[in-house]
Design a protein around this motif. Structure first.
Motif, short mmCIF file in Angstrom:
data_model
loop_
_atom_site.label_atom_id
_atom_site.label_comp_id
_atom_site.label_asym_id
_atom_site.label_seq_id
_atom_site.Cartn_x
_atom_site.Cartn_y
_atom_site.Cartn_z
N GLY A 46 1.07 -1.15 0.07
CA GLY A 46 0.06 -0.58 -0.14
C GLY A 46 0.87 0.96 -0.21
N ASN A 47 1.59 1.58 0.56
CA ASN A 47 2.87 2.12 0.29
C ASN A 47 3.23 2.86 -0.41
OD1 ASN A 47 2.15 3.30 3.69
ND2 ASN A 47 4.13 1.73 4.26
N LEU A 48 3.54 1.87 -1.35
CA LEU A 48 4.04 1.80 -2.84
C LEU A 48 3.93 2.11 -3.48
CD1 LEU A 48 6.63 -1.47 -2.67
CD2 LEU A 48 7.08 0.41 -2.06
N LEU A 49 2.28 2.02 -3.60
CA LEU A 49 1.42 2.31 -4.33
C LEU A 49 1.54 3.78 -3.69
CD1 LEU A 49 -1.14 -0.93 -4.91
CD2 LEU A 49 0.19 0.47 -6.07
N PHE A 50 0.99 4.42 -2.90
CA PHE A 50 0.81 5.20 -2.68
C PHE A 50 1.79 6.41 -3.40
CE2 PHE A 50 2.45 8.42 0.66
CZ PHE A 50 1.53 9.40 0.32
N LEU A 51 2.55 6.55 -3.24
CA LEU A 51 4.47 6.82 -4.07
C LEU A 51 3.60 7.25 -5.03
CD1 LEU A 51 6.74 5.89 -1.30
CD2 LEU A 51 5.34 7.77 -1.26
N ILE A 52 3.22 6.38 -5.69
CA ILE A 52 3.04 5.91 -7.66
C ILE A 52 2.03 6.41 -7.42
CG2 ILE A 52 2.19 4.47 -9.37
CD1 ILE A 52 4.07 2.08 -7.94
N GLY A 53 0.74 6.89 -6.93
CA GLY A 53 -0.64 7.52 -7.49
C GLY A 53 -0.29 9.09 -6.86
N HIS A 54 0.19 9.52 -5.70
CA HIS A 54 0.42 10.40 -5.59
C HIS A 54 1.76 11.72 -6.56
CE1 HIS A 54 1.44 14.40 -3.07
NE2 HIS A 54 2.13 14.14 -2.65
N GLY A 55 2.04 10.33 -6.39
CA GLY A 55 3.82 11.20 -7.74
C GLY A 55 3.14 11.54 -9.24
N THR A 56 2.28 10.18 -9.48
CA THR A 56 1.41 10.56 -10.62
C THR A 56 0.39 11.90 -10.93
OG1 THR A 56 -0.36 9.29 -10.43
CG2 THR A 56 1.34 8.34 -11.48
N ALA A 57 0.63 12.29 -9.97
CA ALA A 57 -1.27 13.81 -9.65
C ALA A 57 -0.43 14.41 -9.68
CB ALA A 57 -1.61 13.40 -8.41
N LYS A 58 1.18 14.94 -8.62
CA LYS A 58 2.12 15.53 -9.11
C LYS A 58 3.10 15.32 -10.30
CE LYS A 58 4.90 15.67 -5.96
NZ LYS A 58 4.30 16.86 -4.49
N ILE A 59 2.83 15.09 -11.25
CA ILE A 59 3.44 14.96 -12.89
C ILE A 59 2.55 15.60 -13.40
CG2 ILE A 59 4.07 13.14 -14.50
CD1 ILE A 59 5.21 11.38 -12.55
N SER A 60 1.64 14.88 -13.57
CA SER A 60 -0.24 15.86 -14.18
C SER A 60 -0.49 16.86 -14.19
CB SER A 60 -1.69 15.25 -13.65
OG SER A 60 -2.42 15.39 -13.96
N VAL A 61 0.32 17.95 -12.70
CA VAL A 61 0.08 19.01 -12.60
C VAL A 61 1.02 19.36 -13.20
CG1 VAL A 61 0.26 20.99 -11.35
CG2 VAL A 61 -1.48 18.96 -10.52
#
Length: 353
Positions: A98-113
Motif C-alpha cells: 500500500g505504501n508503494l502504491l501510495f507513492l506511485i499514485g501521489h507521484g502521478t498526480a504531481k506529474i500530471s500537474v
C-alpha cells in the motif's frame, strides 16, 4: 443471536474508521476522474498526456484501497493482542504494498500537474523551468518508491522488534521523501505565479489562475501531518494499531492529491452548464456562439483558432507593429473562454519565427 460488526471504532480497534475513509475518498476520487474524462471526450478534448497520467494514478489509487482493505482484514488497525503473528505478517505485506502504491499514485498526480503547467506556457524560460520541475517530480517518484521498498522488507512492517533491528533507515527515508514532497509542491505553485506574472491580464484573472493551482498548498499540511503520525507509529510497541492514523492520513492525501490535480481543468465543465442568461448561448452547429449583442462569432475566420482544453487559456498573438515578434495576451469573451489566435502570416515570416 447477536453478531459483531466486521469493523469497529473504539479504543482498541480503528478498522471501521479506516474502511470509511478509504471508501469515501475513493468514491469522490472516482467521480472527479470520471468528470475529467467526460470533459475531455465531450467538451474540450482530446485526451492529453496529463490526463492519461492522472487516470493511471486513479487506477493505482483504487488498487491501493483494495490492498489496504485486505490488510485491515488481517489485523491492521487493531491492537496486537487481537491478531495472531501470522495474520500480522500478511497485514504487514499489504501495508508495504500500500505504501508503494501510495507513492506511485501521489507521484502521478504531481506529474500530471507539471505536465499541465508545461502545456500552458510559451516563454522559453518558463518552458525550461517547467521541464526541470517535471524532471524533479519524476525523479522524486522513482527514488521514493525505491527508498521505501529497500529500507524495510514486508515481513518487518508491523513487528516492533524487527522494525528496531532491521528497519532503522525507514524513518530517515520517509523524512527525506516528505521534505522533497513539500518542496515540489511549493515549486509548482511558484511556477504557476511565474506563468501569469508577466501576462497582460487583470489581477482578478491572475488570482483565479493562481487559486486554481494553489489548491495543492493545503496538501502540505496533510503531508506533514502524515509524517508526524508515522514518526510516532514507528517507535510504538504496537505499530499495527498506531499505524491506523498513518493509513487514514495516507488515504486522504492520496485521493485528495488526485482530485486537486483536476481542479485547474474544471472550468469548461462548469461552463457547459451555462444556460446563456446574458452570457451568450451556443449555436446549433457547435462552431459558433451568439453574444448578448446578437452577433455570431464563428471559428472559421481569417485566422486559425483553437481553444485550449484548460481553463487557463494563454494567447500568443503576433504584434501589429512587428511581424517578427509575438506578445502573450489574454482575451476574455462573454463565456469566459480565452482562445489562442494566430494571425495569418507569410511563409517567410513563419520561417523566421
Amino acid at each position: 443471536m447477536e453478531y459483531a460488526a466486521p469493523y469497529a471504532v473504539n479504543s482498541t480497534d480503528r478498522t471501521g474508521l479506516i474502511v470509511i475513509v478509504e471508501t469515501l475518498f475513493m468514491s469522490w476520487m472516482i467521480l472527479v476522474s470520471l468528470i475529467r474524462l467526460y470533459m475531455r471526450i465531450t467538451i474540450n478534448g482530446p485526451v492529453q498526456m496529463d490526463d492519461l497520467v492522472i487516470f493511471v494514478g486513479s487506477a493505482v489509487a483504487v488498487v491501493h484501497v483494495g490492498i489496504i482493505m485486505n490488510a485491515v482484514d488481517n489485523g491492521l488497525g487493531q491492537t496486537h493482542d487481537e491478531s495472531s503473528s501470522s495474520t500480522l505478517k500478511k497485514a504487514g505485506e499489504d501495508f508495504y504494498a500500500g505504501n508503494l502504491l501510495f507513492l506511485i499514485g501521489h507521484g502521478t498526480a504531481k506529474i500530471s500537474v507539471c505536465l499541465l503547467l508545461k502545456r500552458l506556457g510559451r516563454q522559453l524560460d518558463y518552458l525550461l523551468y517547467s521541464k526541470i520541475l517535471l524532471g524533479m517530480v519524476i525523479a522524486w517518484t522513482f527514488a521514493s518508491v525505491l527508498a521505501v521498498a529497500l529500507s524495510c522488507y514486508p515481513q518487518y512492517q508491523l513487528d516492533f522488534i524487527a522494525l528496531e533491528e532491521h528497519c532503522r533507515n525507514i524513518d530517515t527515508a520517509w523524512k527525506a521523501i516528505t521534505a522533497f514532497d513539500v518542496l515540489t509542491d511549493v515549486l509548482s505553485f511558484g511556477l504557476c505565479i511565474f506563468l501569469v506574472w508577466g501576462v497582460q491580464m487583470r489581477w482578478k484573472e491572475k488570482c483565479t489562475v493562481i487559486f486554481a493551482f494553489g489548491t495543492r498548498l493545503p496538501l502540505i499540511i496533510l503531508i506533514i501531518l502524515r509524517q508526524t503520525y508515522l514518526n510516532d507509529a514507528l517507535h510504538h510497541p504496537d505499530p499495527a494499531f498506531t499505524l491506523s492514523n498513518v493509513v487514514i492520513s495516507t488515504a486522504v492525501l492520496l485521493h485528495s492529491s488526485i482530485m486537486i490535480a483536476t481542479v485547474p481543468c474544471l472550468k469548461p465543465f462548469v461552463i457547459s452548464f451555462n444556460t446563456g442568461w446574458g452570457q451568450g448561448v451556443n449555436s446549433s452547429n457547435g462552431n459558433s456562439y451568439f453574444t448578448p449583442t446578437g452577433q455570431s462569432t464563428n471559428q472559421s475566420r481569417a485566422y486559425a483558432s483553437r481553444t485550449e482544453e484548460d481553463e487557463v487559456d494563454l494567447t500568443n498573438r503576433q504584434s501589429e507593429e512587428s511581424h517578427h515578434s509575438q506578445q502573450l495576451i489574454i482575451r476574455q469573451t462573454q463565456e469566459w473562454k480565452l482562445e489562442e489566435e494566430y494571425e495569418m502570416q507569410s511563409v517567410k515570416d513563419q520561417a523566421q519565427i
